[in-house]
Enzyme design. Structure first.
Site, PDB file in Angstrom:
ATOM      1  N   ASP A   1       0.801  -1.160  -0.029  1.00 27.53           N
ATOM      2  CA  ASP A   1      -0.108   0.082   0.050  1.00 27.53           C
ATOM      3  C   ASP A   1       0.810   1.072   0.118  1.00 27.53           C
ATOM      4  OD1 ASP A   1      -2.229   1.607   0.095  1.00 27.53           O
ATOM      5  OD2 ASP A   1      -2.731   1.140   2.206  1.00 27.53           O
TER       6      ASP A   1
ATOM      7  N   CYS B   1     -14.305 -22.367  18.630  1.00 29.73           N
ATOM      8  CA  CYS B   1     -13.480 -22.589  17.394  1.00 29.73           C
ATOM      9  C   CYS B   1     -12.634 -23.675  17.639  1.00 29.73           C
ATOM     10  CB  CYS B   1     -12.847 -21.065  17.070  1.00 29.73           C
ATOM     11  SG  CYS B   1     -11.354 -21.473  16.216  1.00 29.73           S
TER      12      CYS B   1
ATOM     13  N   ASP C   1      -2.923   7.180  -3.859  1.00 23.15           N
ATOM     14  CA  ASP C   1      -4.442   7.909  -3.931  1.00 23.15           C
ATOM     15  C   ASP C   1      -4.782   8.673  -2.581  1.00 23.15           C
ATOM     16  OD1 ASP C   1      -4.228   5.523  -2.757  1.00 23.15           O
ATOM     17  OD2 ASP C   1      -6.526   5.366  -2.448  1.00 23.15           O
TER      18      ASP C   1
ATOM     19  N   CYS D   1     -10.080 -24.430  16.054  1.00 19.91           N
ATOM     20  CA  CYS D   1      -8.455 -24.240  15.643  1.00 19.91           C
ATOM     21  C   CYS D   1      -7.658 -24.914  16.508  1.00 19.91           C
ATOM     22  CB  CYS D   1      -8.103 -22.746  15.218  1.00 19.91           C
ATOM     23  SG  CYS D   1      -7.538 -21.661  16.837  1.00 19.91           S
TER      24      CYS D   1
ATOM     25  N   CYS E   1      -7.331 -22.864  19.900  1.00 19.99           N
ATOM     26  CA  CYS E   1      -8.689 -23.045  20.726  1.00 19.99           C
ATOM     27  C   CYS E   1      -8.571 -24.488  21.292  1.00 19.99           C
ATOM     28  CB  CYS E   1      -9.524 -22.576  20.072  1.00 19.99           C
ATOM     29  SG  CYS E   1      -9.526 -20.797  19.579  1.00 19.99           S
TER      30      CYS E   1
END
Ligand SMILES: [Zn+2]
Length: 541
Positions: free
Chosen positions: A87, A274, A122, A276, A279
């Site tokens: 960016d 969760c 931008d 995962c 977890c």
């Protein structure tokens, strides 16, 4: 072409994007790398979590590390061998009001460090700004976009042309049209972060649609700063191919636990929500007792797993043609998301134009929200444009949908068969049987096996809006066709009285004779006799 579409559903696509560091699959999430403080190393992001790409900020790199990323090369500097997007510092302009570098400097810097995907400098529009200010940001971004093509030197980098305008949709359209004329490989929609922070997902949806409708459709679209998994499916469905997420790390720092259904504070959790690996092996209480740094790392990793898992579900849904069903489920995470889906109706025609209308499997309809689905819009438009009833049809016999599909194979259809037997071939040839069925409207008997008219399931009882929609479809059908008589087999339990009333008043206005038979009030035999009588009467006149 650097981007190739493999699968489509709604405006979403599974695609392949070729970068100089390899090909990546979309929809794609770029975790934001902050070289100053990074809770999960870039190498780990790829090796453990499977992220094929990351994004970092060229402005911060140049300011903080100057020539080091040039000397080492960006990939080595970050220790990441996938695709790296940079960016330009636009976000810093939004937050601090300006940056101390020119666009030419930032472009040159991105070329020298070897970004795979790079962004011009931008000017973000922001959220609560006047239209005059918004117009200025669009003009200046466009001027810079045009300037950029005079100075860029590398063609192996994919360049991003940002679209600005904020919530001023006419400016977003203008920005998209003008930027789309320039030979960028990728576009990005700027300034959505504040829109999302304010939970204006309906405005965000309008902004995305406005960009999408006015940009070259085949070019990938990046949504800046959309890092929460609960809104991925909305953005993907509207045609966003890339996202970046700093949220996984920012939330972790604030002890916030992301899920695809919303966010929890770690202290609020008795259970992890969760499966995962992180977890699965610890409890919220144990994690609360860790040092702040360990806790941040735990939460950042969990958040990344959740984001990645949601993207996989979305991709599988695109492949299965089930993205609408997935989206309907996901928008229940927050009423503001649901609002955005409700308001999608107005973009129905555009979504239908680009969405495949034949799927690998049947469709599920839960409520009137599904009326905005491209398959429903497609059927409505095709009926309008292409369908004519058989030439000898004098009587329209409207029968209600049956549970069994195709309708003509249902038991209830047997009585219609018996009626036509009694009438004999010649007379029954003048009777055109159609079904009225949610969510599609009028389904002529001869079409009832066409996909998806038989390949769907709908939740009963129907809600009011769905009943009204079908009644409107029936009324429109009578208006544009030329039957002498309409006979409605009426099921008041499922359809109420308003559908019958509308049907009757349309017939009256058009000078078409109207009859109805309440199929719940009479026994099968009586229905048969009455139908036989009505049809003979009208056909002999
Ligand atoms: Zn987890």
């Amino acid at each position: 072409m650097s981007f190739e579409t493999k699968e489509k559903d709604l405006l979403a696509r599974i695609g392949k994007l070729k970068t100089k560091s390899g090909t990546v699959e979309t929809p794609l999430l770029f975790p934001v790398i902050n070289p100053n403080i990074q809770p999960v190393s870039p190498r780990k992001l790829k090796e453990t979590f499977g992220f094929e790409a990351v994004i970092t900020n060229a402005y911060i790199l140049k300011k903080r590390f100057q020539n080091k990323p040039i000397e080492q090369g960006l990939h080595k500097f970050l220790d990441f061998d996938g695709a790296v997007m940079t960016d330009s510092g636009a976000y810093q302009i939004l937050v601090y009001g300006g940056v101390e570098m020119s666009q030419a400097e930032i472009v040159e810097y991105q070329e020298r460090i070897g970004s795979d995907i790079a962004t011009i400098l931008d000017i973000p529009t922001g959220w609560k700004v006047t239209k005059t200010h918004a117009a200025k940001t669009v003009e200046e971004t466009l001027r810079r976009a045009k300037d950029f093509f005079k100075t860029k030197t590398r063609d192996d980098i994919l360049w991003v042309g940002p679209v600005q305008g904020g919530r001023h949709l006419d400016l977003v359209a203008k920005s998209a049209i003008e930027t789309g004329k320039l030979p960028f490989q990728i576009h990005a929609l700027g300034s959505p972060t504040e829109v999302m922070e304010n939970y204006r997902f309906d405005v965000l949806a309008d902004m995305i649609m406005m960009a999408k409708m006015n940009l070259p459709f085949e070019r990938p679209l990046h949504l800046f700063g959309a890092g929460h998994p609960m809104m991925f499916s909305l953005a993907v469905a509207l045609g966003c191919d890339f996202f970046d997420s700093a949220a996984y790390a920012l939330y972790a720092r604030e002890n916030r636990y992301m899920t695809e259904n919303g966010t929890w504070r770690l202290s609020e959790l008795d259970y992890f929500l969760c499966p995962c690996p992180r977890c699965a092996s610890e409890t919220p209480k144990e994690v609360m007792e860790k040092t702040p740094k360990e806790r941040e790392e735990f939460l950042a990793e969990h958040n990344l797993y959740v984001c990645q898992a949601e993207l996989k579900r979305i991709k599988q849904a695109i492949r299965d043609g089930k993205l609408w069903e997935h989206l309907e489920m996901r928008v229940h995470a927050h009423p503001a998301l649901f609002t955005a889906l409700k308001k999608l109706k107005k973009h129905g025609d555009f979504i239908e134009k680009y969405s495949p209308t034949v799927k690998r499997s049947g469709l599920f309809f839960f409520s009137s929200i599904g009326l905005a689905r491209p398959e429903v819009v497609h059927y409505r438009n095709r009926m309008l444009e292409r369908y004519c009833p058989p030439e000898n049809a004098r009587v329209l016999l409207l029968a209600p949908q049956t549970r069994k599909k195709p309708f003509h194979k249902a038991q209830e259809f047997n009585r219609l068969k018996q009626v036509s037997k009694r009438l004999g071939e010649e007379l029954s040839g003048n009777v055109h049987v159609c079904f009225y069925a949610a969510p599609f409207g009028v389904i002529p008997l001869e079409l009832d096996e066409v996909y998806p008219l038989s390949q769907h399931e709908i939740a009963l009882p129907l809600d009011r809006e769905t009943v009204d929609y079908v009644a409107d479809q029936v009324s429109d059908y009578i208006k544009r066709t030329h039957y002498e008589t309409v006979v409605l087999l009426h099921d008041p339990q499922q359809w109420g009285d308003s559908a019958k009333k509308l049907c009757k008043s349309t017939c009256l206005k058009k000078g078409v004779r109207f009859e109805h038979v309440n199929i719940k009030a009479e026994g099968s035999k009586n229905i048969l006799t009455r139908l036989d009588m009505i049809l003979r009467k009208h056909l002999s006149e």
